[in-house]
Design a protein around this motif. Sequence first.
Motif, PDB file in Angstrom:
ATOM      1  N   MET A  60       0.845  -1.198   0.000  1.00  0.00           N
ATOM      2  CA  MET A  60       0.000   0.000   0.000  1.00  0.00           C
ATOM      3  C   MET A  60       0.880   1.247   0.000  1.00  0.00           C
ATOM      4  O   MET A  60       1.765   1.385   0.847  1.00  0.00           O
ATOM      5  N   GLY A  61       0.647   2.131  -0.966  1.00  0.00           N
ATOM      6  CA  GLY A  61       1.469   3.322  -1.088  1.00  0.00           C
ATOM      7  C   GLY A  61       0.661   4.609  -1.050  1.00  0.00           C
ATOM      8  O   GLY A  61      -0.541   4.630  -1.292  1.00  0.00           O
ATOM      9  N   GLY A  62       1.364   5.707  -0.730  1.00  0.00           N
ATOM     10  CA  GLY A  62       0.756   7.036  -0.696  1.00  0.00           C
ATOM     11  C   GLY A  62       1.837   8.083  -0.518  1.00  0.00           C
ATOM     12  O   GLY A  62       3.030   7.775  -0.527  1.00  0.00           O
ATOM     13  N   ARG A  63       1.420   9.334  -0.327  1.00  0.00           N
ATOM     14  CA  ARG A  63       2.370  10.441  -0.337  1.00  0.00           C
ATOM     15  C   ARG A  63       3.234  10.561   0.918  1.00  0.00           C
ATOM     16  O   ARG A  63       4.413  10.833   0.837  1.00  0.00           O
ATOM     17  N   GLY A  64       2.673  10.460   2.118  1.00  0.00           N
ATOM     18  CA  GLY A  64       3.469  10.727   3.308  1.00  0.00           C
ATOM     19  C   GLY A  64       3.879  12.185   3.334  1.00  0.00           C
ATOM     20  O   GLY A  64       3.097  13.084   3.041  1.00  0.00           O
ATOM     21  N   ILE A  65       5.126  12.475   3.672  1.00  0.00           N
ATOM     22  CA  ILE A  65       5.653  13.842   3.588  1.00  0.00           C
ATOM     23  C   ILE A  65       5.990  14.095   2.131  1.00  0.00           C
ATOM     24  O   ILE A  65       6.897  13.475   1.575  1.00  0.00           O
ATOM     25  N   PRO A  66       5.287  15.012   1.463  1.00  0.00           N
ATOM     26  CA  PRO A  66       5.369  15.072   0.002  1.00  0.00           C
ATOM     27  C   PRO A  66       6.660  15.623  -0.567  1.00  0.00           C
ATOM     28  O   PRO A  66       7.040  15.285  -1.681  1.00  0.00           O
ATOM     29  N   TYR A  67       7.353  16.497   0.194  1.00  0.00           N
ATOM     30  CA  TYR A  67       8.488  17.196  -0.417  1.00  0.00           C
ATOM     31  C   TYR A  67       9.446  17.637   0.676  1.00  0.00           C
ATOM     32  O   TYR A  67       9.039  18.139   1.728  1.00  0.00           O
ATOM     33  N   ARG A  68      10.739  17.473   0.423  1.00  0.00           N
ATOM     34  CA  ARG A  68      11.783  17.923   1.336  1.00  0.00           C
ATOM     35  C   ARG A  68      12.383  19.225   0.832  1.00  0.00           C
ATOM     36  O   ARG A  68      12.635  19.370  -0.363  1.00  0.00           O
ATOM     37  N   PHE A  69      12.620  20.139   1.741  1.00  0.00           N
ATOM     38  CA  PHE A  69      13.136  21.460   1.375  1.00  0.00           C
ATOM     39  C   PHE A  69      14.417  21.334   0.545  1.00  0.00           C
ATOM     40  O   PHE A  69      15.285  20.514   0.825  1.00  0.00           O
ATOM     41  N   GLY A  70      14.503  22.156  -0.495  1.00  0.00           N
ATOM     42  CA  GLY A  70      15.690  22.147  -1.352  1.00  0.00           C
ATOM     43  C   GLY A  70      15.770  20.943  -2.259  1.00  0.00           C
ATOM     44  O   GLY A  70      16.846  20.612  -2.751  1.00  0.00           O
ATOM     45  N   SER A  71      14.643  20.266  -2.475  1.00  0.00           N
ATOM     46  CA  SER A  71      14.593  19.087  -3.346  1.00  0.00           C
ATOM     47  C   SER A  71      15.486  17.957  -2.863  1.00  0.00           C
ATOM     48  O   SER A  71      16.033  17.188  -3.656  1.00  0.00           O
ATOM     49  N   LYS A  72      15.635  17.838  -1.559  1.00  0.00           N
ATOM     50  CA  LYS A  72      16.461  16.754  -1.012  1.00  0.00           C
ATOM     51  C   LYS A  72      15.736  15.407  -1.185  1.00  0.00           C
ATOM     52  O   LYS A  72      14.509  15.339  -1.193  1.00  0.00           O
ATOM     53  N   THR A  73      16.528  14.348  -1.283  1.00  0.00           N
ATOM     54  CA  THR A  73      15.981  13.007  -1.450  1.00  0.00           C
ATOM     55  C   THR A  73      16.315  12.147  -0.234  1.00  0.00           C
ATOM     56  O   THR A  73      17.084  12.542   0.640  1.00  0.00           O
ATOM     57  N   ASP A  74      15.736  10.950  -0.205  1.00  0.00           N
ATOM     58  CA  ASP A  74      15.916  10.036   0.914  1.00  0.00           C
ATOM     59  C   ASP A  74      17.292   9.371   0.895  1.00  0.00           C
ATOM     60  O   ASP A  74      18.037   9.482  -0.070  1.00  0.00           O
ATOM     61  N   GLN A  75      17.579   8.653   1.959  1.00  0.00           N
ATOM     62  CA  GLN A  75      18.799   7.862   2.051  1.00  0.00           C
ATOM     63  C   GLN A  75      18.451   6.385   1.899  1.00  0.00           C
ATOM     64  O   GLN A  75      17.956   5.754   2.817  1.00  0.00           O
ATOM     65  N   TRP A  76      18.641   5.858   0.706  1.00  0.00           N
ATOM     66  CA  TRP A  76      18.397   4.441   0.422  1.00  0.00           C
ATOM     67  C   TRP A  76      16.987   4.000   0.817  1.00  0.00           C
ATOM     68  O   TRP A  76      16.778   2.905   1.330  1.00  0.00           O
TER      69      TRP A  76
END
Length: 467
Positions: free
Chosen positions: A308-324
């Motif tokens: 099951m998927g969805g948005r969660g926190i939609p966007y990180r400041f400065g277009s940062k991405t997750d760690q793995w």
Amino acid sequence: MHAKSPTGTKNGGISFWYDDLGGVPAYRKPLPGDIEADVCIVGAGFTGLWTAYYLKLARPELSVAVIEMEFAGFGASGRNGGWCTGSFAWNREKYLRTGSRAGLIEFERQLRGTVDEIVRVTEQEAINADIHRTELLTFACSAAQMQRLRDEYEQDMAWGVPRDRLELIGPAKAKARIEVKDAVGALVARGVARIQPAKLVRGLVMAVERMGVKIYEQTTVTKIEAGCVTTDRGIVKADRIVRATEGFTHGIPGNEREWVPLNSAIVVTEPVPETLWNQIGWDGAELLGDARHAYCYAQRTRGNRIAMGGRGIPYRFGSKTDQWGRTQSATIDQLKTILHRMLPQTQSLKIDHAWCGVLGVPRDWCATVGLDAETGIAWAGGYVGIGVSTSNMAGRTLADLLLGEETERTALPWVNRRPRKWEPEPLRWIGIHSMYWLYHMADRYEAQAGGTSTSLLAKIANRISGR
């Protein structure tokens, strides 16, 4: 790389799909220094791999080099929800600004054919991606949601979508398919498929390597310019270059505001016992979504789990991405709430794995593919989270453009579109978070109000976002 939550849920490690394969793959060698190629593709996800595949299919003599920051399939291609739908998030009026009604109808027709094309290639290349032909059920759980589904159905019929492709069903038929709480109906889309995305991307990797494509991993691109791709390992000189970086495009200098990386997250349950399936239904392994503004997506996996998927926190400041793929505990809790809201029968199930990833979103929320004839630089992406089948279409279109061929694909209205760039920070962060806050409030209001009208809050959010 990953961690266990207090409840025992694995968080990160790229995705469950790689665990299903026995873990993430070993790295290929990085770029060995300066090289030359006929075509250099930046990004080894679905878009880059499909482009390489069709290029080599058409011209086996071409030298094609693929440059990848991590490993092939590291991004959305190995983390998505496994929906192969032959469609994506439409805004027909925007595509009409660069094309005709007939061209747009042809575009949709060709997109619908991508599911058959992907199945054909997997069979030809002996790729086992757990592909299961099925249907997509988009459930409505309020009168306003059901009205949106009716409107969508009527618009699609007016645009010539085949009548056997779509069907509106009422609450009894919908709940007979999947026992979704409070369901008042559903829109059924046929001609779709469920996949295991990591298996598909790994199979494509092996297919293009058999064809002679060179894939260089652990190599970070620092600059793309006419005839040259500069990396931390060396320079690739090529007459034709493809930027196939989708949600990671912002990381290439000069592209920081091209597409924003929105976050999406998924949780996967433990295997569901047969007694529970008897309560839920879901016998056809249909793709499952809902008509809320804060949209969710799900599949019944080959191993009888629920993803099951969805948005969660939609966007990180400065277009940062997750760690793995590691996501926030609050996001996991939100997705569990969505799962239990739609399928309360699942409340006793343990969540085995959670992860997140980014998807590329253009300012007008419309995917694009193109080639700058002067620089020789091509691009594709901005799939807004529905890229499994769209990337196949993009790969075939890019191959045509790079080879200088005029085909039924190169005249489609998404070719060479150039939407304006996103706003600089902090306006970007404020706008995106405001948009999703409004969508959540709209869903809450519609559930309480009980009317058939879409909330004004959602309409304001659409205006802010440009959707």
